[in-house]
Design a protein around this motif. Structure first.
Motif, short mmCIF file in Angstrom:
data_model
loop_
_atom_site.label_atom_id
_atom_site.label_comp_id
_atom_site.label_asym_id
_atom_site.label_seq_id
_atom_site.Cartn_x
_atom_site.Cartn_y
_atom_site.Cartn_z
N ALA A 11 12.63 144.84 38.17
CA ALA A 11 13.02 145.71 39.28
C ALA A 11 14.03 145.01 40.19
CB ALA A 11 11.79 146.12 40.08
N LEU A 12 13.83 143.72 40.42
CA LEU A 12 14.79 142.95 41.22
C LEU A 12 16.15 142.89 40.54
CD1 LEU A 12 12.64 139.95 42.53
CD2 LEU A 12 13.66 141.79 43.89
N VAL A 13 16.13 142.75 39.22
CA VAL A 13 17.40 142.72 38.47
C VAL A 13 18.16 144.02 38.66
CG1 VAL A 13 18.40 142.70 36.15
CG2 VAL A 13 16.67 141.01 36.77
N ALA A 14 17.44 145.16 38.64
CA ALA A 14 18.09 146.46 38.82
C ALA A 14 18.76 146.56 40.18
CB ALA A 14 17.06 147.59 38.66
N VAL A 15 18.12 145.97 41.21
CA VAL A 15 18.68 146.03 42.57
C VAL A 15 19.82 145.03 42.74
CG1 VAL A 15 18.17 145.67 45.01
CG2 VAL A 15 16.52 146.86 43.55
N LEU A 16 19.66 143.84 42.17
CA LEU A 16 20.64 142.78 42.37
C LEU A 16 21.89 142.94 41.50
CD1 LEU A 16 18.38 139.59 42.67
CD2 LEU A 16 19.54 140.85 44.49
N THR A 17 21.78 143.69 40.40
CA THR A 17 22.94 143.85 39.51
C THR A 17 24.15 144.43 40.22
OG1 THR A 17 21.62 143.96 37.48
CG2 THR A 17 23.78 145.00 37.43
N LEU A 207 12.48 143.67 26.64
CA LEU A 207 13.94 143.82 26.54
C LEU A 207 14.42 145.24 26.82
CD1 LEU A 207 16.70 142.62 25.96
CD2 LEU A 207 16.29 142.99 23.52
N PRO A 208 13.77 146.29 26.29
CA PRO A 208 14.25 147.65 26.59
C PRO A 208 14.21 147.96 28.08
CG PRO A 208 12.75 147.69 24.73
CD PRO A 208 12.65 146.32 25.31
N GLU A 209 13.14 147.53 28.74
CA GLU A 209 13.02 147.78 30.18
C GLU A 209 14.10 147.03 30.95
OE1 GLU A 209 10.61 146.95 28.19
OE2 GLU A 209 9.25 148.68 28.22
N LEU A 210 14.40 145.79 30.53
CA LEU A 210 15.44 145.02 31.19
C LEU A 210 16.81 145.66 30.98
CD1 LEU A 210 16.35 142.51 32.75
CD2 LEU A 210 16.46 141.28 30.56
N ALA A 211 17.07 146.13 29.76
CA ALA A 211 18.34 146.79 29.47
C ALA A 211 18.51 148.05 30.31
CB ALA A 211 18.42 147.13 27.98
N LEU A 212 17.43 148.82 30.46
CA LEU A 212 17.50 150.02 31.29
C LEU A 212 17.69 149.66 32.77
CD1 LEU A 212 14.78 152.33 29.69
CD2 LEU A 212 17.26 152.55 29.55
N ALA A 213 17.13 148.53 33.19
CA ALA A 213 17.34 148.08 34.56
C ALA A 213 18.81 147.78 34.83
CB ALA A 213 16.49 146.83 34.84
N LEU A 214 19.48 147.19 33.83
CA LEU A 214 20.92 146.94 33.96
C LEU A 214 21.69 148.26 34.04
CD1 LEU A 214 21.39 143.98 31.45
CD2 LEU A 214 21.32 143.87 33.94
N ALA A 215 21.26 149.24 33.24
CA ALA A 215 21.91 150.56 33.28
C ALA A 215 21.72 151.21 34.65
CB ALA A 215 21.36 151.46 32.18
N VAL A 216 20.53 151.09 35.20
CA VAL A 216 20.27 151.63 36.54
C VAL A 216 21.15 150.91 37.57
CG1 VAL A 216 18.55 151.80 38.39
CG2 VAL A 216 17.93 152.39 36.03
N GLY A 218 24.05 149.64 37.02
CA GLY A 218 25.40 150.17 36.87
C GLY A 218 25.56 151.52 37.57
N ALA A 219 24.54 152.37 37.45
CA ALA A 219 24.59 153.68 38.11
C ALA A 219 24.61 153.51 39.63
CB ALA A 219 23.39 154.52 37.69
N LEU A 220 23.83 152.57 40.14
CA LEU A 220 23.84 152.31 41.59
C LEU A 220 25.21 151.80 42.04
CD1 LEU A 220 20.34 150.59 42.03
CD2 LEU A 220 21.01 152.89 42.75
N LEU A 221 25.85 150.99 41.21
CA LEU A 221 27.18 150.48 41.54
C LEU A 221 28.19 151.61 41.62
CD1 LEU A 221 29.09 148.11 42.03
CD2 LEU A 221 29.28 147.83 39.56
N LEU A 222 28.16 152.53 40.65
CA LEU A 222 29.05 153.69 40.69
C LEU A 222 28.83 154.52 41.95
CD1 LEU A 222 29.20 155.29 37.11
CD2 LEU A 222 31.04 154.19 38.39
N ALA A 223 27.56 154.71 42.32
CA ALA A 223 27.25 155.48 43.51
C ALA A 223 27.78 154.78 44.76
CB ALA A 223 25.74 155.70 43.61
N ALA A 224 27.66 153.45 44.81
CA ALA A 224 28.14 152.70 45.97
C ALA A 224 29.66 152.81 46.12
CB ALA A 224 27.73 151.23 45.85
N VAL A 225 30.37 152.74 44.99
CA VAL A 225 31.83 152.86 45.03
C VAL A 225 32.23 154.26 45.51
CG1 VAL A 225 33.92 152.90 43.62
CG2 VAL A 225 32.22 151.11 43.26
N ALA A 226 31.54 155.28 44.99
CA ALA A 226 31.86 156.67 45.38
C ALA A 226 31.58 156.89 46.86
CB ALA A 226 31.05 157.64 44.54
#
Length: 308
Positions: A11-17, A207-216, A218-226
């Motif tokens: 969960a921290l990885v998803a936020v910090l990415t 690993l699947p959960e970690l990969a999805l955290a990275l995807a999340v 990325g989505a948060l990054l797109l939202a921040a840019v927008a």
């Protein structure tokens, strides 16, 4: 306990990415002159930007020439026609000049000089606006027209021709966040990687959960840019050329959007492939167990026949 701790780390990885991507961008692109100039270089061929540059230089040159010549009366049709002809001549000359290598060189010079103002506008409270001085472009234009033999080109006045490209008053606290991320730099990315590795060590099957955290992430990054784009360009003041400013913002954040889509695509792909691989292995194991069971039953039947 290990599984719970791994979940927390993921969960921290998803936020910090997204924060890590922003930190690297703020440090290596916004905080570095060469990186900033390289990001803005493609705008030399952007139609919205070249039109904005042509409009600004045309307005400044014609105004200075009119002032030197004493201007033309509002009711003087000949003077008005001459002014319109002069505007068209200068505007077309700028657009023609924009297709040359000299223009691209001048454009890089303009952005090199503007880098500090843009950095301050995005990452601190020292500057509310960022502008570029197009005087180097006008100077190169004047030299080009003189070489082409355009009459009176050597008399074109060149002065401070500034145009606003960014107004950041509405960014508010986000500017402080950008400043903190710029100071964090690559260190935040390294921390994120270490947390991801620790999560996998605690729960290798995560690993699947970690990969999805990275995807999340990325989505948060797109939202921040927008969101930042909307705050920066939404209902701009009259001093801001919105199409040109939008092109500049998009060029400056192109690497962020690319990173975001790479995280989303890569994360979803890795998660999908990992889950499919595990299901395939599970089916293979089940099939092997069934075959072993059938072989055992056949052997037992043969033994009973021999005994009888």
């Amino acid at each position: 306990m290990r599984s719970l701790l791994s979940t927390v780390l993921i969960a921290l990885v998803a936020v910090l990415t997204p924060l890590s991507a922003l930190a690297v961008w703020a440090d290596r692109e916004i905080g570095d002159t060469d990186g900033y100039v390289a990001a803005m270089a493609p705008l030399a061929t952007d139609p919205e930007v070249t039109n904005a540059v042509a409009d600004r230089i045309t307005n400044e040159v014609t105004a200075r020439l009119a002032s030197r010549m004493g201007g033309a009366g509002e009711n003087d049709s000949g003077g008005a026609a001459g002014a319109a002809e002069l505007r068209d001549l200068v505007h077309d000359a700028v657009l023609s000049f924009a297709a040359t290598e000299a223009y691209r060189t001048a454009w890089d010079t303009v952005n090199q000089a503007a880098h500090t103002a843009v950095e301050n506008a995005l990452t601190s409270f020292d500057g509310r606006t960022a502008s570029v001085d197009l005087a180097p472009v006008a100077e190169q234009l004047k030299a080009q027209l003189s070489r082409d033999g355009v009459p009176y080109a050597d008399r074109i006045p060149v002065g401070d021709t500034r145009t606003v490209v960014l107004e950041s008053e509405r960014l508010g606290a986000a500017r402080g966040v950008f400043d903190g991320l710029q100071h964090a730099g690559v260190a935040l990315s390294l921390l994120t990687v270490l947390l991801a590795v620790a999560a996998l060590l605690l729960a290798p099957r995560g690993l699947p959960e970690l990969a999805l955290a990275l995807a999340v992430g990325g989505a948060l990054l797109l939202a921040a840019v927008a969101l930042t784009r909307q705050l920066t360009l939404g209902e701009p003041p009259m001093t801001l050329n919105r199409p040109a400013a939008g092109a500049a913002f998009d060029a400056l954040t192109a690497s962020l959007r690319l990173t975001a889509w790479a995280l989303i695509g890569g994360g979803v792909l890795v998660a999908t492939m990992t889950v499919r691989s595990r299901r395939k292995r599970l089916k293979s194991v089940e099939k092997g167990e069934r075959e072993n069971g059938m072989e055992g039953e056949e052997a037992e039947g043969e033994a009973q026949e021999v005994a009888s």
